[in-house]
Design a protein around this motif. Structure first.
Motif, PDB file in Angstrom:
ATOM      1  N   TYR A 196       0.729  -1.224  -0.038  1.00 31.52           N
ATOM      2  CA  TYR A 196      -0.110   0.016   0.140  1.00 31.52           C
ATOM      3  C   TYR A 196       0.750   1.391   0.148  1.00 31.52           C
ATOM      4  O   TYR A 196       0.412   2.537  -0.226  1.00 31.52           O
ATOM      5  CB  TYR A 196      -0.864   0.060   1.279  1.00 31.52           C
ATOM      6  CG  TYR A 196      -2.053  -1.022   1.078  1.00 31.52           C
ATOM      7  CD1 TYR A 196      -2.990  -0.676   0.155  1.00 31.52           C
ATOM      8  CD2 TYR A 196      -2.100  -2.154   1.457  1.00 31.52           C
ATOM      9  CE1 TYR A 196      -4.213  -1.413  -0.080  1.00 31.52           C
ATOM     10  CE2 TYR A 196      -3.232  -3.093   1.501  1.00 31.52           C
ATOM     11  CZ  TYR A 196      -4.288  -2.765   0.480  1.00 31.52           C
ATOM     12  OH  TYR A 196      -5.188  -3.520   0.368  1.00 31.52           O
ATOM     13  N   MET A 197       1.954   1.148   0.272  1.00 28.20           N
ATOM     14  CA  MET A 197       2.974   2.282   0.018  1.00 28.20           C
ATOM     15  C   MET A 197       3.061   2.637  -1.238  1.00 28.20           C
ATOM     16  O   MET A 197       3.296   3.875  -1.563  1.00 28.20           O
ATOM     17  CB  MET A 197       4.436   1.959   0.547  1.00 28.20           C
ATOM     18  CG  MET A 197       5.533   2.956   0.120  1.00 28.20           C
ATOM     19  SD  MET A 197       7.220   1.920   0.334  1.00 28.20           S
ATOM     20  CE  MET A 197       7.026   0.841  -1.258  1.00 28.20           C
ATOM     21  N   CYS A 198       2.500   1.821  -2.248  1.00 30.43           N
ATOM     22  CA  CYS A 198       2.749   2.283  -3.715  1.00 30.43           C
ATOM     23  C   CYS A 198       1.648   3.230  -4.010  1.00 30.43           C
ATOM     24  O   CYS A 198       1.618   3.760  -5.060  1.00 30.43           O
ATOM     25  CB  CYS A 198       2.591   0.976  -4.447  1.00 30.43           C
ATOM     26  SG  CYS A 198       3.896  -0.281  -4.296  1.00 30.43           S
ATOM     27  N   ILE A 199       0.623   3.316  -3.185  1.00 28.03           N
ATOM     28  CA  ILE A 199      -0.641   4.363  -3.442  1.00 28.03           C
ATOM     29  C   ILE A 199      -0.026   5.615  -3.378  1.00 28.03           C
ATOM     30  O   ILE A 199      -0.030   6.441  -4.143  1.00 28.03           O
ATOM     31  CB  ILE A 199      -1.875   3.941  -2.494  1.00 28.03           C
ATOM     32  CG1 ILE A 199      -2.245   2.568  -2.791  1.00 28.03           C
ATOM     33  CG2 ILE A 199      -2.833   5.006  -2.524  1.00 28.03           C
ATOM     34  CD1 ILE A 199      -3.574   2.061  -1.902  1.00 28.03           C
ATOM     35  N   PRO A 200       0.323   6.268  -2.256  1.00 32.44           N
ATOM     36  CA  PRO A 200       0.948   7.712  -2.003  1.00 32.44           C
ATOM     37  C   PRO A 200       2.306   7.694  -3.053  1.00 32.44           C
ATOM     38  O   PRO A 200       2.165   8.894  -3.648  1.00 32.44           O
ATOM     39  CB  PRO A 200       1.159   7.812  -0.635  1.00 32.44           C
ATOM     40  CG  PRO A 200       1.393   6.532  -0.117  1.00 32.44           C
ATOM     41  CD  PRO A 200       0.692   5.345  -0.807  1.00 32.44           C
ATOM     42  N   TYR A 223       2.336  12.878 -10.285  1.00 32.04           N
ATOM     43  CA  TYR A 223       2.351  14.348 -10.454  1.00 32.04           C
ATOM     44  C   TYR A 223       3.579  14.487 -11.216  1.00 32.04           C
ATOM     45  O   TYR A 223       3.634  15.497 -12.239  1.00 32.04           O
ATOM     46  CB  TYR A 223       2.597  14.939  -8.870  1.00 32.04           C
ATOM     47  CG  TYR A 223       1.307  14.802  -8.101  1.00 32.04           C
ATOM     48  CD1 TYR A 223       0.240  14.755  -8.673  1.00 32.04           C
ATOM     49  CD2 TYR A 223       1.293  14.796  -6.668  1.00 32.04           C
ATOM     50  CE1 TYR A 223      -0.858  14.739  -7.822  1.00 32.04           C
ATOM     51  CE2 TYR A 223       0.522  14.713  -5.920  1.00 32.04           C
ATOM     52  CZ  TYR A 223      -0.932  14.617  -6.508  1.00 32.04           C
ATOM     53  OH  TYR A 223      -2.031  14.639  -5.532  1.00 32.04           O
ATOM     54  N   VAL A 224       4.686  13.931 -10.489  1.00 30.50           N
ATOM     55  CA  VAL A 224       5.968  14.294 -11.564  1.00 30.50           C
ATOM     56  C   VAL A 224       5.822  13.968 -12.767  1.00 30.50           C
ATOM     57  O   VAL A 224       6.407  14.545 -13.838  1.00 30.50           O
ATOM     58  CB  VAL A 224       7.301  13.832 -10.734  1.00 30.50           C
ATOM     59  CG1 VAL A 224       8.589  14.256 -11.314  1.00 30.50           C
ATOM     60  CG2 VAL A 224       7.222  14.353  -9.056  1.00 30.50           C
ATOM     61  N   TYR A 225       5.608  12.784 -13.100  1.00 26.70           N
ATOM     62  CA  TYR A 225       5.859  12.126 -14.391  1.00 26.70           C
ATOM     63  C   TYR A 225       4.775  12.645 -15.461  1.00 26.70           C
ATOM     64  O   TYR A 225       5.207  13.316 -16.476  1.00 26.70           O
ATOM     65  CB  TYR A 225       5.259  10.644 -14.315  1.00 26.70           C
ATOM     66  CG  TYR A 225       4.813  10.025 -15.516  1.00 26.70           C
ATOM     67  CD1 TYR A 225       5.674   9.627 -16.232  1.00 26.70           C
ATOM     68  CD2 TYR A 225       3.499   9.623 -15.836  1.00 26.70           C
ATOM     69  CE1 TYR A 225       5.032   8.791 -17.600  1.00 26.70           C
ATOM     70  CE2 TYR A 225       2.897   9.212 -17.019  1.00 26.70           C
ATOM     71  CZ  TYR A 225       3.844   8.640 -18.056  1.00 26.70           C
ATOM     72  OH  TYR A 225       3.580   8.177 -19.028  1.00 26.70           O
ATOM     73  N   GLY A 226       3.413  13.271 -14.911  1.00 24.86           N
ATOM     74  CA  GLY A 226       2.482  13.761 -15.488  1.00 24.86           C
ATOM     75  C   GLY A 226       2.943  15.310 -15.780  1.00 24.86           C
ATOM     76  O   GLY A 226       2.823  15.914 -17.042  1.00 24.86           O
ATOM     77  N   GLY A 227       3.483  15.869 -15.072  1.00 25.29           N
ATOM     78  CA  GLY A 227       3.979  17.082 -15.165  1.00 25.29           C
ATOM     79  C   GLY A 227       5.296  17.288 -16.374  1.00 25.29           C
ATOM     80  O   GLY A 227       5.417  18.275 -17.150  1.00 25.29           O
ATOM     81  N   VAL A 228       6.325  16.329 -16.185  1.00 25.67           N
ATOM     82  CA  VAL A 228       7.208  16.271 -17.115  1.00 25.67           C
ATOM     83  C   VAL A 228       6.891  15.826 -18.603  1.00 25.67           C
ATOM     84  O   VAL A 228       7.016  16.452 -19.490  1.00 25.67           O
ATOM     85  CB  VAL A 228       8.470  15.279 -16.699  1.00 25.67           C
ATOM     86  CG1 VAL A 228       9.662  14.967 -17.624  1.00 25.67           C
ATOM     87  CG2 VAL A 228       9.050  15.864 -15.310  1.00 25.67           C
ATOM     88  N   VAL A 229       6.343  14.807 -18.599  1.00 27.85           N
ATOM     89  CA  VAL A 229       5.692  14.149 -19.947  1.00 27.85           C
ATOM     90  C   VAL A 229       4.868  14.881 -20.575  1.00 27.85           C
ATOM     91  O   VAL A 229       4.798  15.459 -21.859  1.00 27.85           O
ATOM     92  CB  VAL A 229       5.140  12.696 -19.975  1.00 27.85           C
ATOM     93  CG1 VAL A 229       4.658  12.303 -21.148  1.00 27.85           C
ATOM     94  CG2 VAL A 229       6.279  11.746 -19.411  1.00 27.85           C
ATOM     95  N   ASP A 261       6.501  25.316  -8.944  1.00 23.36           N
ATOM     96  CA  ASP A 261       6.844  23.906  -9.339  1.00 23.36           C
ATOM     97  C   ASP A 261       6.124  22.939  -8.224  1.00 23.36           C
ATOM     98  O   ASP A 261       6.494  22.128  -7.749  1.00 23.36           O
ATOM     99  CB  ASP A 261       8.141  23.358  -9.113  1.00 23.36           C
ATOM    100  CG  ASP A 261       9.252  24.062 -10.213  1.00 23.36           C
ATOM    101  OD1 ASP A 261       8.721  24.087 -11.347  1.00 23.36           O
ATOM    102  OD2 ASP A 261      10.301  24.750 -10.100  1.00 23.36           O
ATOM    103  N   ALA A 262       4.702  23.231  -8.487  1.00 27.02           N
ATOM    104  CA  ALA A 262       3.616  22.551  -7.252  1.00 27.02           C
ATOM    105  C   ALA A 262       3.761  21.039  -7.711  1.00 27.02           C
ATOM    106  O   ALA A 262       3.609  20.255  -6.572  1.00 27.02           O
ATOM    107  CB  ALA A 262       2.071  23.149  -7.466  1.00 27.02           C
ATOM    108  N   ASP A 263       3.650  20.701  -8.730  1.00 27.66           N
ATOM    109  CA  ASP A 263       3.626  19.396  -9.069  1.00 27.66           C
ATOM    110  C   ASP A 263       5.074  18.535  -8.551  1.00 27.66           C
ATOM    111  O   ASP A 263       4.686  17.630  -7.933  1.00 27.66           O
ATOM    112  CB  ASP A 263       3.716  18.883 -10.472  1.00 27.66           C
ATOM    113  CG  ASP A 263       2.506  19.313 -11.162  1.00 27.66           C
ATOM    114  OD1 ASP A 263       1.408  19.273 -10.509  1.00 27.66           O
ATOM    115  OD2 ASP A 263       2.354  19.421 -12.495  1.00 27.66           O
ATOM    116  N   GLY A 273       7.024  15.296  -4.597  1.00 23.13           N
ATOM    117  CA  GLY A 273       8.507  14.901  -3.862  1.00 23.13           C
ATOM    118  C   GLY A 273       8.049  14.649  -2.350  1.00 23.13           C
ATOM    119  O   GLY A 273       8.260  13.641  -1.765  1.00 23.13           O
ATOM    120  N   MET A 274       7.251  15.594  -1.744  1.00 22.67           N
ATOM    121  CA  MET A 274       6.896  15.555  -0.464  1.00 22.67           C
ATOM    122  C   MET A 274       6.063  14.239  -0.172  1.00 22.67           C
ATOM    123  O   MET A 274       6.330  13.716   1.001  1.00 22.67           O
ATOM    124  CB  MET A 274       6.074  16.925   0.043  1.00 22.67           C
ATOM    125  CG  MET A 274       5.933  16.663   1.219  1.00 22.67           C
ATOM    126  SD  MET A 274       5.213  18.356   1.964  1.00 22.67           S
ATOM    127  CE  MET A 274       3.967  18.581   0.915  1.00 22.67           C
TER     128      MET A 274
END
Length: 511
Positions: free
Chosen positions: A168-172, A179-185, A323-325, A330-331
């Motif tokens: 379940y760690m994979c959820i957050p 967020y990061v992936y969508g922002g970059v791609v 850089d909100a994404d 990251g947090m």
């Protein structure tokens, strides 16, 4: 006379999976599904609306929201559309797990998910992408109800909550990576490519569900065993009919066509499936521990769902995060991983019981809510990030314990349905309405700080509901006998960890 004991009733031989390989594969699949959730919420994929000033100057929007000119309510609905498919398909997959090998069902679900995500990339308006998001939910339905029971079966006894926490760690972390992936791609190649790349990564796992030797869940009789028992019972009935002069099964139905018989059997099977589902649902709804656990989880997920979807936009508006994404992503990755793992290991350290799980849930959620609420009261971005990070660390500690309760307060055969109904409930009453409702609230008050404070306050009822669970009489039913599973079937359905031990015992028993 037919000797039913002479018929071999055994589960399929264990596949090449070891428990750790199984955990890694399920974690990757879970990560990909939540990367998709995070990506569609990112500024790079979700984008922004077209805006016009009072002077008449207009700026073109970006991403999905800009291209299809969606308002905040439509945008929120889009994030929740997957729930339609999940709601319909989850109980179906959970019920089918009793008659179809669960591993094959996962393969079917992941195939649907892959095709639906590809369709998202080819969407041309709001309704086309909304329908594809609904199908994404159908694809997820098989995996979310069956993966956790597989992990619970094969995890070491003293580390069950820790293994669930890893899963379940994979959820957050998936949300955050999304967020990061969508922002970059999205910013470099366009939002459609974000969906297509996700599908490419999921294809091997969808194929794996069909080609690998299937595994069997504890509490569910293997399909081979059921077929063998049916043939034995039929043979015994025929022999009995010949001995006492009564009409045999073959004679009784001999004048009817095979087609009519097969249709009758099919109708009876369907009725049995439905009646079994209704019976199982009654058992779940009468289990107070399960109901209280899910009610607390609903309130908790209402906040988490809105955080995950509106977080980057709220951060950009309140604190001018350029850089909100990346910041929120990251947090959430760091806090999600550390918090979820800490919650799982803490419960194992306390001794993983249902009562201790409720204690951990109520305390961490309450203290985490205090930190998150206080964070939004500060005008300094750095003070906000410090306090909100501590709050996230605490609230994410719930993932292992809350799912441990759902798995262990019911009999083994009810675990797939327990996980399915839990997941459906937290979505349909939690994060599904929260995203559009928060959008409506923000449209009305037009103040992201006030909206965030109102939303965060809902953590406190969640902590209170879980606190009630501490005082309920709880029994760990994970080792109870399951209806319709014989002792022979249960002994032959060996968890992966016990595979080698079982083989040694068999070899020693041979003359």
């Amino acid at each position: 006379m037919v000797d039913t004991n002479s018929v071999s009733i055994s589960a399929p031989n264990p596949s090449w999976f070891t428990p750790k390989r199984l955990l890694v594969i399920f974690c990757i699949i879970n990560m990909l599904t939540y990367i998709d959730r995070g990506a569609i919420a990112s500024n790079g994929v979700n984008g922004s609306r077209r805006t016009c000033t009072e002077s008449g100057e207009c700026t073109s929007g970006s991403g999905i929201q800009g291209e299809f000119n969606l308002n905040n309510f439509e945008d929120g609905v889009l994030s929740s559309a997957f729930m339609v498919g999940l709601l319909i398909a989850s109980p179906i997959f959970a019920s089918l797990a009793k008659s179809v090998n669960p591993f094959r069902l996962i393969g079917v679900g992941l195939s649907v998910w892959t095709l639906a995500v590809i369709g998202c990339g080819f969407s041309f308006n709001f309704w086309s992408i909304a329908i594809c998001r609904m199908l994404v939910g159908v694809g997820e339905a098989s995996f979310i109800s069956l993966a956790a029971p597989f992990i619970d079966d094969n995890a070491p006894v003293s580390q069950k909550t820790a293994w669930l926490a890893i899963f379940y760690m994979c959820i957050p972390s998936g949300y955050a990576l999304g967020y990061v992936y969508g922002g970059v791609v999205g910013s470099h190649f366009g939002w459609r490519y974000a969906f297509w790349v996700e599908a490419i990564f999921m294809i091997p796992f969808a194929v794996l569900g069909f080609v690998m030797k299937p595994l069997q869940l504890k509490g569910l009789a293997p399909a081979e065993s059921k077929k063998a028992l049916m043939s034995v019972e039929t043979a015994a009935t025929e022999v009995q009919g010949g001995n006492d002069g009564t009409m045999s099964v073959t004679e009784e139905f001999g004048d009817k066509s095979p087609k009519k018989n097969s249709r009758l059997i099919g109708r009876l099977f369907d009725r049995n499936q439905f009646s079994r589902f209704v019976k199982d649902m009654k058992v779940l709804l009468h289990e107070k521990v399960y109901v209280v656990n899910v009610l607390g989880y609903i309130a908790y997920n209402f906040v988490i769902g809105a955080y995950s979807y509106w977080g980057p936009k709220a951060g950009y508006s309140i604190y001018n995060m350029t850089d909100a994404d990346l910041i929120f992503g990251g947090m959430t990755i760091i806090c999600g991983i550390l918090g979820t793992l800490a919650g799982g290991f803490a419960l194992d350290f306390m001794t993983n019981t249902i009562s201790n799980a409720f204690k951990l849930l109520s305390v961490t959620t309450f203290i985490g809510a205090v930190f998150c609420f206080t964070a939004f009261c500060f005008k300094s971005m750095y003070a906000f990030l410090a306090l909100f990070a501590i709050g996230e660390l605490l609230v994410f500690a719930t993932q292992g314990p809350v799912n441990f309760i759902s798995l262990h307060c019911v009999k083994p055969s009810l675990r797939p349905l327990s996980m399915a109904i839990s997941t459906v409930s937290i979505h349909i009453f939690g994060d599904v309405p929260s995203s559009p409702l928060v959008g409506v609230l923000q449209d009305k008050i037009n103040n992201w700080r006030e909206t965030a404070l109102i939303l965060t306050a809902i953590f406190f009822p969640a902590a209170g509901i879980w606190f009630i669970g501490i005082f309920l009489q709880s029994v760990d039913r994970s080792n109870e006998d399951s209806e319709g599973v014989t002792r022979t079937e249960r002994s032959n359905t060996t968890p992966l960890l016990e595979g080698k031990t079982a083989e040694k015992r068999e070899s020693l028993a041979e003359p």
